[in-house]
Design an enzyme around this catalytic site. Structure first.
Site, PDB file in Angstrom:
ATOM      1  N   ASP A   1      11.103   5.989  -3.883  1.00 57.63           N
ATOM      2  CA  ASP A   1       9.927   6.650  -4.448  1.00 57.63           C
ATOM      3  C   ASP A   1       9.555   7.729  -3.429  1.00 57.63           C
ATOM      4  OD1 ASP A   1       7.681   7.284  -5.860  1.00 57.63           O
ATOM      5  OD2 ASP A   1       6.510   5.559  -5.221  1.00 57.63           O
TER       6      ASP A   1
ATOM      7  N   GLY B   1       2.299  -0.139  -2.100  1.00 63.62           N
ATOM      8  CA  GLY B   1       3.074  -1.104  -2.854  1.00 63.62           C
ATOM      9  C   GLY B   1       2.824  -1.327  -4.324  1.00 63.62           C
ATOM     10  N   GLY B   2       2.281  -0.335  -5.047  1.00 63.13           N
ATOM     11  CA  GLY B   2       2.090  -0.519  -6.490  1.00 63.13           C
ATOM     12  C   GLY B   2       3.388  -0.864  -7.205  1.00 63.13           C
ATOM     13  N   LYS B   3       4.444  -0.114  -6.878  1.00 61.62           N
ATOM     14  CA  LYS B   3       5.733  -0.334  -7.548  1.00 61.62           C
ATOM     15  C   LYS B   3       6.425  -1.584  -6.997  1.00 61.62           C
ATOM     16  CE  LYS B   3       6.132   4.585  -8.480  1.00 61.62           C
ATOM     17  NZ  LYS B   3       5.078   5.066  -7.571  1.00 61.62           N
TER      18      LYS B   3
ATOM     19  N   ASP C   1      11.134   1.957  11.942  1.00 64.57           N
ATOM     20  CA  ASP C   1      10.785   2.532  13.252  1.00 64.57           C
ATOM     21  C   ASP C   1      12.017   3.050  13.995  1.00 64.57           C
ATOM     22  OD1 ASP C   1      11.850   0.055  13.709  1.00 64.57           O
ATOM     23  OD2 ASP C   1      10.074  -0.796  14.688  1.00 64.57           O
TER      24      ASP C   1
ATOM     25  N   CYS D   1       6.318  11.873  -8.019  1.00 64.30           N
ATOM     26  CA  CYS D   1       5.196  12.187  -8.919  1.00 64.30           C
ATOM     27  C   CYS D   1       4.968  13.700  -8.886  1.00 64.30           C
ATOM     28  CB  CYS D   1       3.943  11.401  -8.563  1.00 64.30           C
ATOM     29  SG  CYS D   1       3.415  11.572  -6.863  1.00 64.30           S
TER      30      CYS D   1
ATOM     31  N   ASP E   1       8.537   0.883   4.913  1.00 66.42           N
ATOM     32  CA  ASP E   1       7.742   2.104   5.015  1.00 66.42           C
ATOM     33  C   ASP E   1       7.694   2.542   6.481  1.00 66.42           C
ATOM     34  OD1 ASP E   1       5.912   3.641   2.904  1.00 66.42           O
ATOM     35  OD2 ASP E   1       5.013   3.853   4.881  1.00 66.42           O
TER      36      ASP E   1
END
Length: 404
Positions: free
Chosen positions: A301, A236-238, A283, A354, A256
Site C-alpha cells: 500500500d 493498519g486499516g487494511k 529499521d 490512494c 512499517d
C-alpha cells in the site's frame, strides 16, 4: 439560523492553527471539539463542518475576501465572513464583521466560479498536473467530486459480528446505515454520527474505512492459513481487514518504518480480536532480506500523493507540493522493487495507492515489469477507481503474480 460567538471564536482559532501554524485539520478539529463540554451535537457539527469547509475552499474564499497568505487574524475573519454570506447566515453586528460587503461577495463568487482553479479551490500546479495526466474533461469531473464531503463508511469486523447484526445494533442507537452493493463488509452511514463513542466500536465490531479502501485487501485473494505480508501497514486499516479475511488463521506480518504507527495498530488489533498479526519495524534492509521469497501474498500500500482522498483530507491541497510528488514516484519504484522480492514463486502481490495519477499507478507497474526483478512477475489485472465515478475515494490497485 444565527451565528454563536463562542463557536465562531473556536473556528477562527482553529483556522489560525491550520493556516499559520502548519497543523493538520483533523487534529485541530479533534481538539476544538473537546473545548466545551456543554456543546451539543449541533454545536460540534457546526465547528467541525465550518472548519473543514473553509479549509476546503480556502483559495476561493481568500480571493473573494481580497486577502493573501500569510493571513493575520483580521484576514481569517474576512474569509469567515465570505463563508457566512455564501452559506446564507445573517451577519451579526460584531466588531470583527463590521462592513461585510454582502453584495460584492456574491458578485465575486459568481465571477470566480467560472475559473476552475478558483471554483474547485486548488493550487495552479495541482490543476496543471491533473489536466496533464487525466485530460481536461476527466480532471474537471474528478476534482469536483473530490470537493464533495466524504461519506462515513464502516467496515464490519467479521471476526466478531455480521453486517446484518451490526446494522441492527446501530439502528437501536438511532444510527441508520445502508448496505453497499458488491461490498460484503461495508455499511454506509445515512447521516454523520460520532460512531467512535458507541459500545459497538469499543468492542471492535467495526472500523471506519472508505469503500474504495475496503476493496484492496479482498483484491489480494488471501486464504486462511497463508503467510501474508502487509509491507506498508501504517495504523493498519487494511491489515485488520486482511486478518478478518484470513479468519485469524495463518501468519500476517505487518511492517512499517514507524514504530508509533505499529503501536496504534496493536491497540486496534486488540480491540478487533485480530491475533494472527506479527509486527516488524523496517529499521534495516535485513528485515526484508529475511523474508525473501517467503510470502504467499504481499500487499504494497505504497506511499503516494493522496490525490484520491482530498475529500477527506482537504488540507492536503495546501500542504502538498509538486516536489513531493516527484520524490514519491521514486520512492514507489524503490518500494516495488524491494518489497516484491518477499513474494514466493506462485505467490501474488497487490500494489495500491490512494492517488488518481497514472504516473503513480499504471505507469509504475508498467515500469516495474520491465525491471530485472519485475520480469519474474505476470500482470493479472488492475482497477482504477475515480471519485467522480464511484462517489468514494480515488484508488488504484494492481494484482501481479510471481512466476512459479
Amino acid at each position: 439560523m444565527r451565528l454563536h460567538r463562542n463557536l465562531v471564536y473556536t473556528t477562527i482559532d482553529s483556522l489560525n492553527a491550520i493556516f499559520n501554524e502548519g497543523e493538520y485539520a483533523d487534529k485541530v478539529v479533534a481538539r476544538a471539539l473537546k473545548k466545551d463540554k456543554r456543546w451539543g451535537s449541533h454545536d460540534r457539527k457546526f465547528v467541525a463542518e465550518t472548519i473543514y469547509e473553509i479549509v476546503r475552499w480556502k483559495r476561493l474564499y481568500a480571493e473573494i475576501a481580497g486577502v493573501k497568505e500569510p493571513f493575520d487574524r483580521d484576514d481569517i475573519w474576512r474569509v469567515f465572513a465570505v463563508w457566512a454570506v455564501l452559506r446564507g447566515y445573517p451577519i451579526p453586528d460584531w466588531r470583527q464583521l463590521e462592513g461585510t460587503p454582502e453584495r460584492k461577495i456574491k458578485g465575486r463568487f459568481d465571477e470566480l466560479s467560472k475559473i476552475r482553479t478558483f471554483r474547485e479551490s486548488i493550487p495552479d500546479w495541482m490543476d496543471e498536473i491533473g489536466v496533464k495526466e487525466l485530460g481536461e474533461k476527466k480532471w474537471t469531473q474528478e476534482i469536483a467530486a473530490q470537493n464533495q464531503p466524504a461519506k462515513v463508511i464502516l467496515r464490519v469486523n467479521t471476526l466478531k459480528t455480521t453486517k446484518e447484526k451490526l446494522h441492527a445494533i446501530l439502528m437501536d442507537l438511532n444510527i441508520e446505515t445502508e448496505f453497499l452493493k458488491d461490498q460484503p463488509d461495508a455499511l454506509v452511514l445515512k447521516e454523520r454520527a460520532n460512531v467512535f463513542l458507541t459500545d459497538a466500536f469499543k468492542e471492535g465490531l467495526f472500523e471506519v474505512q472508505d469503500a474504495s479502501s475496503q476493496l484492496v485487501a479482498a483484491y489480494l485473494d488471501v486464504k486462511p492459513g497463508m503467510r501474508v505480508v502487509d509491507t506498508c501497514a501504517g495504523a493498519g486499516g487494511k491489515t485488520l481487514h486482511l486478518a478478518s479475511l484470513m479468519e485469524n488463521k495463518g501468519q500476517l506480518i505487518a511492517m512499517d518504518l514507524y514504530e508509533s504507527k505499529l503501536k496504534q495498530l496493536k491497540l486496534r488489533a486488540k480491540r478487533n480480536g485480530a491475533f494472527n498479526i506479527e509486527y516488524k519495524i523496517i529499521d534495516s534492509t535485513k528485515v526484508i532480506k529475511k523474508l525473501q521469497e517467503k510470502a504467499d501474498r504481499v500487499l504494497i500500500d505504497a506511499p503516494c500523493s493522496g490525490l484520491g482522498v482530498l475529500k477527506r483530507n482537504p488540507d492536503a491541497k495546501w500542504k502538498l507540493q509538486p516536489e513531493f510528488i516527484d520524490n514519491i514516484r521514486k520512492v514507489q519504484a524503490e518500494v516495488l522493487e524491494s518489497y516484491s522480492r518477499i513474494v514466493k514463486p506462485g505467490g501474488k502481490l497487490v500494489y495500491a495507492t490512494c492517488s488518481v495519477l497514472p504516473s503513480e499507478n499504471q505507469e509504475q507497474i508498467k515500469h516495474f515489469l520491465t525491471t530485472e526483478n519485475g520480469k519474474n512477475f505476470t500482470f493479472v489485472k488492475d482497477e482504477k477507481i475515480l471519485a467522480s465515478e464511484s462517489g468514494f475515494d480515488g484508488f488504484y490497485m494492481a494484482l501481479l503474480e510471481r512466476k512459479a
